[in-house]
Enzyme design. Structure first.
Site, mmCIF file in Angstrom:
data_model
loop_
_atom_site.group_PDB
_atom_site.id
_atom_site.type_symbol
_atom_site.label_atom_id
_atom_site.label_comp_id
_atom_site.label_asym_id
_atom_site.label_seq_id
_atom_site.Cartn_x
_atom_site.Cartn_y
_atom_site.Cartn_z
ATOM 1 N N ARG A 106 0.828 -1.223 0.000
ATOM 2 C CA ARG A 106 0.000 0.000 0.000
ATOM 3 C C ARG A 106 0.858 1.267 0.000
ATOM 4 O O ARG A 106 0.537 2.253 0.681
ATOM 5 C CB ARG A 106 -0.956 0.031 1.195
ATOM 6 N N SER A 150 -10.826 -0.486 3.271
ATOM 7 C CA SER A 150 -10.006 -0.623 4.488
ATOM 8 C C SER A 150 -9.498 0.746 4.926
ATOM 9 O O SER A 150 -8.855 1.445 4.148
ATOM 10 C CB SER A 150 -8.799 -1.517 4.220
ATOM 11 N N GLU A 198 -4.792 3.884 5.916
ATOM 12 C CA GLU A 198 -4.579 3.662 4.481
ATOM 13 C C GLU A 198 -5.232 4.807 3.690
ATOM 14 O O GLU A 198 -4.748 5.224 2.652
ATOM 15 C CB GLU A 198 -5.203 2.309 4.094
HETATM 16 C C1 LIG Z 1 -15.493 -0.459 -1.090
HETATM 17 C C2 LIG Z 1 -14.019 -0.194 -1.310
HETATM 18 C C3 LIG Z 1 -13.135 -1.261 -1.437
HETATM 19 C C4 LIG Z 1 -11.766 -1.029 -1.643
HETATM 20 N N1 LIG Z 1 -10.934 -2.114 -1.768
HETATM 21 C C5 LIG Z 1 -9.604 -1.916 -1.991
HETATM 22 C C6 LIG Z 1 -8.730 -3.041 -2.143
HETATM 23 O O1 LIG Z 1 -9.138 -4.190 -2.101
HETATM 24 N N2 LIG Z 1 -7.419 -2.789 -2.343
HETATM 25 C C7 LIG Z 1 -6.922 -1.511 -2.423
HETATM 26 O O2 LIG Z 1 -5.717 -1.366 -2.618
HETATM 27 N N3 LIG Z 1 -7.735 -0.443 -2.301
HETATM 28 C C8 LIG Z 1 -9.052 -0.613 -2.085
HETATM 29 N N4 LIG Z 1 -9.889 0.472 -1.940
HETATM 30 C C9 LIG Z 1 -9.328 1.832 -1.976
HETATM 31 C C10 LIG Z 1 -9.434 2.535 -3.367
HETATM 32 O O3 LIG Z 1 -10.379 1.922 -4.156
HETATM 33 C C11 LIG Z 1 -8.089 2.558 -4.090
HETATM 34 O O4 LIG Z 1 -7.106 3.172 -3.317
HETATM 35 C C12 LIG Z 1 -8.187 3.280 -5.454
HETATM 36 O O5 LIG Z 1 -6.984 3.111 -6.156
HETATM 37 C C13 LIG Z 1 -8.495 4.767 -5.315
HETATM 38 O O6 LIG Z 1 -8.818 5.264 -6.594
HETATM 39 P P1 LIG Z 1 -9.550 6.650 -6.810
HETATM 40 O O7 LIG Z 1 -9.520 6.966 -8.263
HETATM 41 O O8 LIG Z 1 -10.867 6.629 -6.173
HETATM 42 O O9 LIG Z 1 -8.540 7.622 -6.029
HETATM 43 P P2 LIG Z 1 -8.918 8.918 -5.169
HETATM 44 O O10 LIG Z 1 -9.581 8.492 -3.915
HETATM 45 O O11 LIG Z 1 -9.608 9.932 -6.000
HETATM 46 O O12 LIG Z 1 -7.458 9.441 -4.820
HETATM 47 C C14 LIG Z 1 -6.619 8.676 -3.976
HETATM 48 C C15 LIG Z 1 -5.218 9.290 -3.989
HETATM 49 O O13 LIG Z 1 -4.655 9.164 -5.286
HETATM 50 C C16 LIG Z 1 -4.290 10.452 -5.803
HETATM 51 N N5 LIG Z 1 -4.557 10.416 -7.259
HETATM 52 C C17 LIG Z 1 -5.705 10.012 -7.866
HETATM 53 N N6 LIG Z 1 -5.561 10.080 -9.204
HETATM 54 C C18 LIG Z 1 -4.307 10.557 -9.444
HETATM 55 C C19 LIG Z 1 -3.580 10.877 -10.635
HETATM 56 N N7 LIG Z 1 -4.082 10.714 -11.865
HETATM 57 N N8 LIG Z 1 -2.321 11.378 -10.484
HETATM 58 C C20 LIG Z 1 -1.776 11.570 -9.262
HETATM 59 N N9 LIG Z 1 -2.428 11.297 -8.105
HETATM 60 C C21 LIG Z 1 -3.682 10.791 -8.195
HETATM 61 C C22 LIG Z 1 -5.159 11.443 -5.050
HETATM 62 O O14 LIG Z 1 -4.541 12.733 -5.046
HETATM 63 C C23 LIG Z 1 -5.215 10.795 -3.674
HETATM 64 O O15 LIG Z 1 -4.047 11.081 -2.952
HETATM 65 C C24 LIG Z 1 -11.269 0.293 -1.727
HETATM 66 C C25 LIG Z 1 -12.167 1.365 -1.622
HETATM 67 C C26 LIG Z 1 -13.530 1.132 -1.416
HETATM 68 C C27 LIG Z 1 -14.479 2.294 -1.324
#
Ligand SMILES: Cc1cc2nc3c(=O)[nH]c(=O)nc-3n(C[C@H](O)[C@H](O)[C@H](O)COP(=O)(O)OP(=O)(O)OC[C@H]3O[C@@H](n4cnc5c(N)ncnc54)[C@H](O)[C@@H]3O)c2cc1C
Length: 337
Positions: free
Chosen positions: A164, A238, A333
């Site tokens: 992570r 998480s 996380e």
């Molecule tokens: C129900 C649920 C289940 C999940 N299960 C998992 C799992 O099994 N494993 C896991 O690892 N994660 C899990 N996650 C967490 C999440 O889905 C991941 O971390 C995912 O990669 C976040 O993507 P996002 O586009 O929503 O990012 P955001 O929440 O929009 O952003 C997260 C971070 O990434 C940065 N960011 C986003 N896009 C960019 C870009 N293009 N360039 C630079 N920085 C950027 C943002 O600034 C921020 O710091 C889960 C979340 C939920 C709600």
């Protein structure tokens, strides 16, 4: 470039917190991205990059510009008898790319099915689930520096991926916008079914010949049964990482807590944070509109109109009680904004 002012972010985060962005811009093309970056630099305005908002907890309104990434597109960058390199633009939805890989019979990311969010956020915390992490298929990414506007390719090694974690959460935190990610997917995939309850789920599905499609389906079924759907109950998956402790610390705790689960790591043992939180009595805890999910102690939830600061202070209480009982420091996380 279309800048919106005082934009409500309720619909843009899976926790369902209504933070207000001072300025807000959605970008669909690289030209639009450049315009927003130049605007932010010229006005010396803070810039916050967002994808699906599934790993963010808003604890206050956002000063500066919130940039919503909608860069779309996918292409095959390289192909031979064994492998396909797929280059995905960062605004693509991660799970859509998994479904693409399944439909094209190229494997490697099927265990990461149904993780919410965008391709561009996946390298930030090296997303992982069911024994697979992004780093296992990652080739390279292209990013643009938010201030110098220079483009740079980061190789797998340069991303410094760990559990992570990546360079974008440490040395380069908040410095880059990720434009695209290239992954190597296998034409002769070896399905990984030993982690968690995948094999059990496949048995229940009465699957004889395991394929990337059946593994993806099994993971989807398990996740749907275990994790709260953010469309129904606000959450960001998480909330904490699984902590790692030394073998000596583990042995000492094991004397008292014989049933404590653990996984071997290079430096010691990893303990499931959910188990620690549950042992401290938090599972199912609810205070007004926020709490700890009753099926999954690792997931903090917003039942309706919780404030981000309420959820943050609940996480602080959980961290303190785990520290007090087990002398283990939990780490969040989720990104706190
Ligand atoms: C129900 C649920 C289940 C999940 N299960 C998992 C799992 O099994 N494993 C896991 O690892 N994660 C899990 N996650 C967490 C999440 O889905 C991941 O971390 C995912 O990669 C976040 O993507 P996002 O586009 O929503 O990012 P955001 O929440 O929009 O952003 C997260 C971070 O990434 C940065 N960011 C986003 N896009 C960019 C870009 N293009 N360039 C630079 N920085 C950027 C943002 O600034 C921020 O710091 C889960 C979340 C939920 C709600």
């Amino acid at each position: 470039m279309n800048i919106e002012f005082k934009k409500h972010l309720l619909a843009h985060n899976t926790f369902g917190i209504d933070s207000i962005a001072e300025e807000f811009a959605q970008i669909q093309t690289e030209d639009e991205l450049m315009e927003v970056l130049q605007y932010a630099n010229k006005n010396q305005t803070a810039l916050h990059v967002m994808g699906g908002g599934s790993n963010i907890l808003f604890v206050h309104d956002m000063k500066g510009i919130v940039l919503l990434n909608q860069l779309k597109g996918m292409q095959i960058a390289y192909e031979d008898k064994e492998v396909v390199h797929v280059k995905c633009m960062s605004g693509e939805v991660w799970h859509e790319c998994v479904l693409w890989s399944v439909a094209h019979h190229v494997g490697g990311i099927e265990n990461l099915s149904l993780i919410p969010g965008t391709i561009g956020a996946a390298p930030i915390q090296n997303i992982g689930a069911y024994g697979v992490e992004l780093k296992d298929v990652f080739v390279e990414l292209e990013a643009i520096h938010l201030h110098t506007l220079e483009k740079k390719i980061f190789t797998n090694q340069e991303c410094a991926f760990a559990y992570r974690d990546s360079i974008f959460k440490t040395k380069e935190k908040g410095n880059y916008f990720i434009l695209s990610v290239t992954m190597a997917l296998s034409k002769q995939p070896i399905c990984k079914t030993t982690y968690g309850t995948i094999q059990q789920e496949l048995n229940e599905m009465q699957v004889d010949a395991v394929s990337i499609k059946s593994v993806s389906d099994a993971v989807i079924r398990i996740r749907r049964s275990k994790l709260p759907n953010p469309a129904e109950i606000g959450n960001a998956g998480s909330f904490f990482k699984n902590p790692e402790i030394t073998t000596a610390h583990y042995e000492q705790l094991k004397n008292t807590y014989e049933d404590m689960p653990s996984f071997d790591t290079v430096n010691g043992k990893k303990i499931p944070a959910a188990w620690l939180i549950e042992k401290c009595g938090w599972k199912g805890y609810r205070e007004g509109d926020f709490g700890v999910h009753n099926k999954q102690a690792l997931v903090l939830v917003n039942y309706n109109h919780a404030k981000g600061s309420d959820i943050l202070s609940l996480s602080e209480k959980i961290i303190s009680s785990v520290q007090e009982k087990f002398s283990i420091q939990l780490e969040r996380e989720v990104n706190i904004w």
